[in-house]
Design an enzyme around this catalytic site. Structure first.
Site, PDB file in Angstrom:
ATOM      1  N   GLU A   1       1.358  -1.434   0.051  1.00 22.08           N
ATOM      2  CA  GLU A   1      -0.028   0.198   0.291  1.00 22.08           C
ATOM      3  C   GLU A   1       1.032   1.214  -0.101  1.00 22.08           C
ATOM      4  OE1 GLU A   1      -3.721  -0.528   2.516  1.00 22.08           O
ATOM      5  OE2 GLU A   1      -3.321   1.598   2.359  1.00 22.08           O
TER       6      GLU A   1
ATOM      7  N   CYS B   1      -2.461   7.111   9.156  1.00 16.85           N
ATOM      8  CA  CYS B   1      -1.532   6.386   9.758  1.00 16.85           C
ATOM      9  C   CYS B   1      -1.780   5.297  11.401  1.00 16.85           C
ATOM     10  CB  CYS B   1      -0.690   7.058  11.315  1.00 16.85           C
ATOM     11  SG  CYS B   1       0.654   8.846  10.865  1.00 16.85           S
TER      12      CYS B   1
HETATM   13  N1  SAH Z   1       7.964   1.461  10.833  1.00 16.86           N
HETATM   14  C1  SAH Z   1       7.726   2.286  11.268  1.00 16.86           C
HETATM   15  C2  SAH Z   1       6.975   3.635  10.474  1.00 16.86           C
HETATM   16  C3  SAH Z   1       5.479   2.869  10.139  1.00 16.86           C
HETATM   17  S1  SAH Z   1       4.122   3.463  10.775  1.00 16.86           S
HETATM   18  C4  SAH Z   1       7.556   3.325  12.925  1.00 16.86           C
HETATM   19  O1  SAH Z   1       6.981   2.066  13.676  1.00 16.86           O
HETATM   20  O2  SAH Z   1       7.693   4.905  13.454  1.00 16.86           O
HETATM   21  C5  SAH Z   1       4.310   5.004  10.861  1.00 16.86           C
HETATM   22  C6  SAH Z   1       3.380   6.134  12.085  1.00 16.86           C
HETATM   23  O3  SAH Z   1       2.348   5.309  12.030  1.00 16.86           O
HETATM   24  C7  SAH Z   1       4.394   5.606  13.880  1.00 16.86           C
HETATM   25  O4  SAH Z   1       4.867   6.620  14.079  1.00 16.86           O
HETATM   26  C8  SAH Z   1       3.178   4.385  13.211  1.00 16.86           C
HETATM   27  O5  SAH Z   1       3.708   4.095  15.306  1.00 16.86           O
HETATM   28  C9  SAH Z   1       1.656   5.221  13.556  1.00 16.86           C
HETATM   29  N2  SAH Z   1       0.740   4.558  13.661  1.00 16.86           N
HETATM   30  C10 SAH Z   1       0.939   3.106  13.545  1.00 16.86           C
HETATM   31  N3  SAH Z   1      -0.324   2.614  14.146  1.00 16.86           N
HETATM   32  C11 SAH Z   1      -1.502   4.021  14.296  1.00 16.86           C
HETATM   33  C12 SAH Z   1      -2.819   3.910  14.419  1.00 16.86           C
HETATM   34  N4  SAH Z   1      -3.603   3.165  14.779  1.00 16.86           N
HETATM   35  N5  SAH Z   1      -2.945   5.355  14.868  1.00 16.86           N
HETATM   36  C13 SAH Z   1      -1.849   6.376  14.536  1.00 16.86           C
HETATM   37  N6  SAH Z   1      -1.041   5.879  14.492  1.00 16.86           N
HETATM   38  C14 SAH Z   1      -0.301   4.787  14.300  1.00 16.86           C
END
Ligand code: SAH
Length: 361
Positions: A102, A353
């Site tokens: 995605e 996110c």
């Molecule tokens: N693995 C990396 C990049 C992918 S996630 C990381 O963890 O940074 C990208 C961002 O989205 C990260 O800050 C992650 O914590 C956030 N994220 C993941 N699940 C989420 C959710 N349900 N609500 C809001 N942000 C989320």
């Protein structure tokens, strides 16, 4: 505008051309018995004309074109495309081995000029995936729920950016490595993609952001590359106990060690590190958490992005009320921490996110 799809080229084992620098492409054409300047032409057609097959490069001699027609450039097929009401576009892309990833295109509109030109864009940001699935399995994130398949190659990351650029018919201005996957488990390919996006596609390093949940020693290693990209660290909690509950991989990696590596990163690169903090109601959103967070980050050249939690079906975390969110922000400000609230785009089409998974809904 729709994206034309090409048949899959499963049987071809040659490495794809996408991701190659001008010099690499010059070497490749010379190996094929062609003059070096054809490498420069190939570079232009791949990165700036968006060609998907060597057979379509009209400046190449016809006979040679037909000989190399089956060699893959390295573009994906569009499997599905959906547009959220806020203009965010979610793409499911099918890779050459059939895997689906995605990618999200996030336009920021120029509100003042929109009355005359409804398509006037201020920025076009691409949220790039770095792995098929994710092995980190953070509690709150949809990507990890689907398991992990493999790392993405550098050309598969560059392809995501070109796909969004072509679809919007607009230059991509910003890239966030925040899609599916953990970039620092695939550092070599991510570094290759950064080089290519910077030098071949022409996007400034300062417009690139790499987001990581933190893998022991990897932020320190990354600092040695002296990149000008922004490093964003998914912190999500002000202490080790809370962080481990959300991020199981954090157990052997103490928050104090993670922050020490971040400080080194700032010292070595001269770039500030930003921290992402998902706000989950009743879990990490209380005033005492904000005070603890500001103590953790004291004296740090940083910026905190508060991300109100985006719901996913597998867990019953809730997003806090806007009062709670604003109080949290205010406390950080009172402690002189630069902070902003990031309401994720694309929420309505599961493109926000943490909601990325290789499915249409
Ligand atoms: N693995 C990396 C990049 C992918 S996630 C990381 O963890 O940074 C990208 C961002 O989205 C990260 O800050 C992650 O914590 C956030 N994220 C993941 N699940 C989420 C959710 N349900 N609500 C809001 N942000 C989320």
């Amino acid at each position: 505008m729709s994206i034309t799809t090409i048949p899959q080229l499963n049987k071809v084992s040659l490495p794809p051309l996408l991701g190659g620098s001008v010099d690499e492409l010059k070497t490749w054409v010379q190996e094929q018995g062609q003059p070096a300047y054809r490498g420069k032409q190939l570079h232009d057609w791949i990165y700036h004309q968006g060609v998907r097959s060597l057979a379509d490069i009209s400046v190449f001699p016809k006979k040679w074109r037909s000989q190399v027609a089956e060699i893959p450039i390295g573009r994906s097929n569009l499997h599905h495309r959906s547009v959220a009401p806020d203009g965010t576009v979610k793409y499911l892309l099918q890779l050459q081995d059939g895997q689906i990833i995605e990618t999200v295109g996030i336009p920021t509109f120029k509100w003042k000029e929109r009355r005359e030109n409804p398509n006037a864009l201020d920025r076009l940001t691409v949220c790039v995936s770095t792995q098929v699935g994710c092995p980190m399995a953070c509690d709150f994130c949809a990507t990890g729920k689907g398991g992990y398949q493999r790392n993405l190659e550098r050309y598969e990351m560059v392809d995501q950016v070109l796909t969004v650029q072509e679809d919007f018919q607009q230059r991509v201005s910003n890239i966030v490595f925040m899609g599916m996957g953990e970039p620092l488990l695939n550092t070599d390919n991510v570094l290759g993609a950064i080089r290519c996006l910077n030098q071949d596609v022409g996007i400034g390093q300062r417009n690139l952001t790499l987001s990581t949940v933190g893998i022991p020693g990897r932020i320190r290693d990354l600092a040695q590359h002296h990149l000008q990209v922004t490093l964003a660290v998914s912190l999500h909690a002000p202490n080790q106990t809370l962080r481990e509950k959300l991020i199981h991989s954090a157990r052997p990696y103490k928050i104090s060690d993670l922050l020490a590596e971040c400080r080194e990163y700032v010292e070595i690169t001269g770039r500030r590190v930003s921290f992402e903090y998902i706000l989950i109601a009743g879990f990490n959103d209380m005033p005492e958490h904000a005070i603890e967070l500001s103590q953790c980050l004291r004296g740090f050249q940083t910026h905190v992005n508060l991300i109100p939690y985006n719901p996913i079906s597998e867990v019953d975390y809730q997003r806090p009320s806007s009062d709670r969110i604003q109080t949290f922000e205010q406390i950080l400000k009172q402690h002189h921490i630069a902070v902003s609230i990031r309401y994720s785009r694309g929420l309505e089409s599961d493109a926000a996110c943490g909601q990325l998974r290789a499915s249409k809904t």
